[in-house]
Write a protein that holds these residues in place. Sequence first.
Motif, mmCIF file in Angstrom:
data_model
loop_
_atom_site.group_PDB
_atom_site.id
_atom_site.type_symbol
_atom_site.label_atom_id
_atom_site.label_comp_id
_atom_site.label_asym_id
_atom_site.label_seq_id
_atom_site.Cartn_x
_atom_site.Cartn_y
_atom_site.Cartn_z
ATOM 1 N N GLY A 144 8.128 4.406 -0.108
ATOM 2 C CA GLY A 144 7.815 3.694 1.134
ATOM 3 C C GLY A 144 6.554 4.220 1.800
ATOM 4 N N VAL A 145 6.405 5.540 1.826
ATOM 5 C CA VAL A 145 5.202 6.139 2.415
ATOM 6 C C VAL A 145 3.973 5.770 1.582
ATOM 7 C CG1 VAL A 145 4.044 8.318 2.960
ATOM 8 C CG2 VAL A 145 6.449 8.007 3.547
ATOM 9 N N ALA A 146 4.104 5.846 0.265
ATOM 10 C CA ALA A 146 2.986 5.477 -0.613
ATOM 11 C C ALA A 146 2.589 4.029 -0.391
ATOM 12 C CB ALA A 146 3.365 5.709 -2.076
ATOM 13 N N SER A 147 3.565 3.145 -0.334
ATOM 14 C CA SER A 147 3.294 1.726 -0.108
ATOM 15 C C SER A 147 2.578 1.516 1.222
ATOM 16 C CB SER A 147 4.607 0.941 -0.134
ATOM 17 O OG SER A 147 4.386 -0.418 0.153
ATOM 18 N N CYS A 148 3.047 2.189 2.257
ATOM 19 C CA CYS A 148 2.434 2.063 3.584
ATOM 20 C C CYS A 148 0.983 2.519 3.561
ATOM 21 C CB CYS A 148 3.240 2.877 4.591
ATOM 22 S SG CYS A 148 2.588 2.806 6.265
ATOM 23 N N LEU A 149 0.709 3.665 2.931
ATOM 24 C CA LEU A 149 -0.659 4.157 2.860
ATOM 25 C C LEU A 149 -1.563 3.220 2.063
ATOM 26 C CD1 LEU A 149 -0.223 7.997 2.383
ATOM 27 C CD2 LEU A 149 -1.383 6.849 4.274
ATOM 28 N N LEU A 150 -1.051 2.714 0.958
ATOM 29 C CA LEU A 150 -1.859 1.825 0.118
ATOM 30 C C LEU A 150 -2.147 0.496 0.815
ATOM 31 C CD1 LEU A 150 -0.137 2.531 -3.314
ATOM 32 C CD2 LEU A 150 -2.493 3.136 -2.687
ATOM 33 N N LYS A 151 -1.142 -0.057 1.476
ATOM 34 C CA LYS A 151 -1.290 -1.373 2.083
ATOM 35 C C LYS A 151 -1.988 -1.340 3.437
ATOM 36 C CE LYS A 151 2.779 -3.415 -0.078
ATOM 37 N NZ LYS A 151 4.162 -3.873 0.144
ATOM 38 N N ASN A 152 -1.875 -0.222 4.149
ATOM 39 C CA ASN A 152 -2.325 -0.197 5.537
ATOM 40 C C ASN A 152 -3.468 0.771 5.822
ATOM 41 O OD1 ASN A 152 -0.295 -2.074 6.555
ATOM 42 N ND2 ASN A 152 1.157 -0.452 6.078
ATOM 43 N N ALA A 153 -4.151 1.233 4.805
ATOM 44 C CA ALA A 153 -5.233 2.210 4.998
ATOM 45 C C ALA A 153 -6.283 1.702 5.975
ATOM 46 C CB ALA A 153 -5.864 2.577 3.661
ATOM 47 N N ASP A 154 -6.661 0.443 5.870
ATOM 48 C CA ASP A 154 -7.685 -0.108 6.760
ATOM 49 C C ASP A 154 -7.199 -0.201 8.205
ATOM 50 O OD1 ASP A 154 -9.450 -0.333 4.645
ATOM 51 O OD2 ASP A 154 -8.995 -2.449 4.280
ATOM 52 N N VAL A 155 -5.954 -0.610 8.378
ATOM 53 C CA VAL A 155 -5.375 -0.714 9.721
ATOM 54 C C VAL A 155 -5.268 0.678 10.348
ATOM 55 C CG1 VAL A 155 -3.293 -1.341 11.027
ATOM 56 C CG2 VAL A 155 -4.106 -2.828 9.192
ATOM 57 N N ILE A 156 -4.812 1.649 9.571
ATOM 58 C CA ILE A 156 -4.699 3.030 10.070
ATOM 59 C C ILE A 156 -6.074 3.544 10.493
ATOM 60 C CG2 ILE A 156 -4.155 5.409 9.406
ATOM 61 C CD1 ILE A 156 -1.949 4.157 7.552
ATOM 62 N N ALA A 157 -7.080 3.304 9.667
ATOM 63 C CA ALA A 157 -8.435 3.759 9.981
ATOM 64 C C ALA A 157 -8.957 3.090 11.254
ATOM 65 C CB ALA A 157 -9.371 3.485 8.811
ATOM 66 N N LYS A 158 -8.704 1.811 11.385
ATOM 67 C CA LYS A 158 -9.180 1.081 12.559
ATOM 68 C C LYS A 158 -8.502 1.589 13.834
ATOM 69 C CE LYS A 158 -9.913 -3.600 14.288
ATOM 70 N NZ LYS A 158 -9.723 -5.019 14.062
ATOM 71 N N ARG A 159 -7.195 1.846 13.751
ATOM 72 C CA ARG A 159 -6.449 2.264 14.941
ATOM 73 C C ARG A 159 -6.665 3.725 15.301
ATOM 74 N NH1 ARG A 159 -0.588 -0.721 14.011
ATOM 75 N NH2 ARG A 159 -1.399 -2.837 14.208
ATOM 76 N N THR A 160 -6.877 4.568 14.307
ATOM 77 C CA THR A 160 -6.955 6.008 14.562
ATOM 78 C C THR A 160 -8.350 6.588 14.433
ATOM 79 O OG1 THR A 160 -6.553 6.648 12.264
ATOM 80 C CG2 THR A 160 -4.602 6.319 13.676
ATOM 81 N N GLY A 161 -9.223 5.868 13.730
ATOM 82 C CA GLY A 161 -10.544 6.410 13.452
ATOM 83 C C GLY A 161 -10.538 7.422 12.323
ATOM 84 N N ILE A 162 -9.429 7.489 11.595
ATOM 85 C CA ILE A 162 -9.284 8.442 10.491
ATOM 86 C C ILE A 162 -8.999 7.673 9.210
ATOM 87 C CG2 ILE A 162 -7.883 10.315 9.550
ATOM 88 C CD1 ILE A 162 -7.242 11.047 12.505
ATOM 89 N N LYS A 163 -9.769 7.975 8.175
ATOM 90 C CA LYS A 163 -9.543 7.344 6.877
ATOM 91 C C LYS A 163 -8.605 8.239 6.063
ATOM 92 C CE LYS A 163 -13.968 4.978 6.726
ATOM 93 N NZ LYS A 163 -15.235 4.809 6.021
ATOM 94 N N ALA A 164 -7.398 7.766 5.850
ATOM 95 C CA ALA A 164 -6.416 8.488 5.042
ATOM 96 C C ALA A 164 -6.268 7.750 3.719
ATOM 97 C CB ALA A 164 -5.073 8.550 5.763
ATOM 98 N N THR A 165 -6.414 8.472 2.635
ATOM 99 C CA THR A 165 -6.276 7.838 1.332
ATOM 100 C C THR A 165 -5.201 8.558 0.525
ATOM 101 O OG1 THR A 165 -7.447 7.112 -0.645
ATOM 102 C CG2 THR A 165 -8.104 9.216 0.258
ATOM 103 N N LEU A 166 -4.395 7.788 -0.166
ATOM 104 C CA LEU A 166 -3.382 8.365 -1.043
ATOM 105 C C LEU A 166 -4.095 8.954 -2.248
ATOM 106 C CD1 LEU A 166 -0.421 8.873 -1.687
ATOM 107 C CD2 LEU A 166 -0.344 6.613 -2.749
ATOM 108 N N ALA A 167 -3.975 10.265 -2.411
ATOM 109 C CA ALA A 167 -4.717 10.955 -3.470
ATOM 110 C C ALA A 167 -3.820 11.522 -4.565
ATOM 111 C CB ALA A 167 -5.553 12.082 -2.864
ATOM 112 N N GLY A 168 -2.506 11.493 -4.367
ATOM 113 C CA GLY A 168 -1.621 12.001 -5.402
ATOM 114 C C GLY A 168 -0.167 11.888 -5.010
#
Length: 104
Positions: free
Chosen positions: A19-43
């Motif tokens: 679930g966390v992986a899915s959220c990060l993969l699907k919502n990376a752009d939204v998270i970046a826009k809302r927080t100003g932080i780019k989080a990427t699933l790296a492993g």
Amino acid sequence: TNSPFFKVGIIGFGTVGAGVASCLLKNADVIAKRTGIKATLAGIADLDIETDRGVAVPKELLTTDTSAMIRNVDVVVELIGGTTVAKKFILEALKAGKSMVTAN
């Protein structure tokens, strides 16, 4: 402008990890826009990386080598639970200077 960037590694690929992986993969752009932080699933580290979890994760992100994954990310998300193996990996991540998140 350059947003802060960090690589996220997940330990445990069960229901919560998927679930966390899915959220990060699907919502990376939204998270970046809302927080100003780019989080990427790296492993994602798990004992079983063959079972289909219903999440389209690039194969190169899956590993059974948790220690290697910890070394290669900025933030470690522990989702395996328990007090033995989970504690070992949490302490390893903290010793390596990683930010640590646990659901337990």
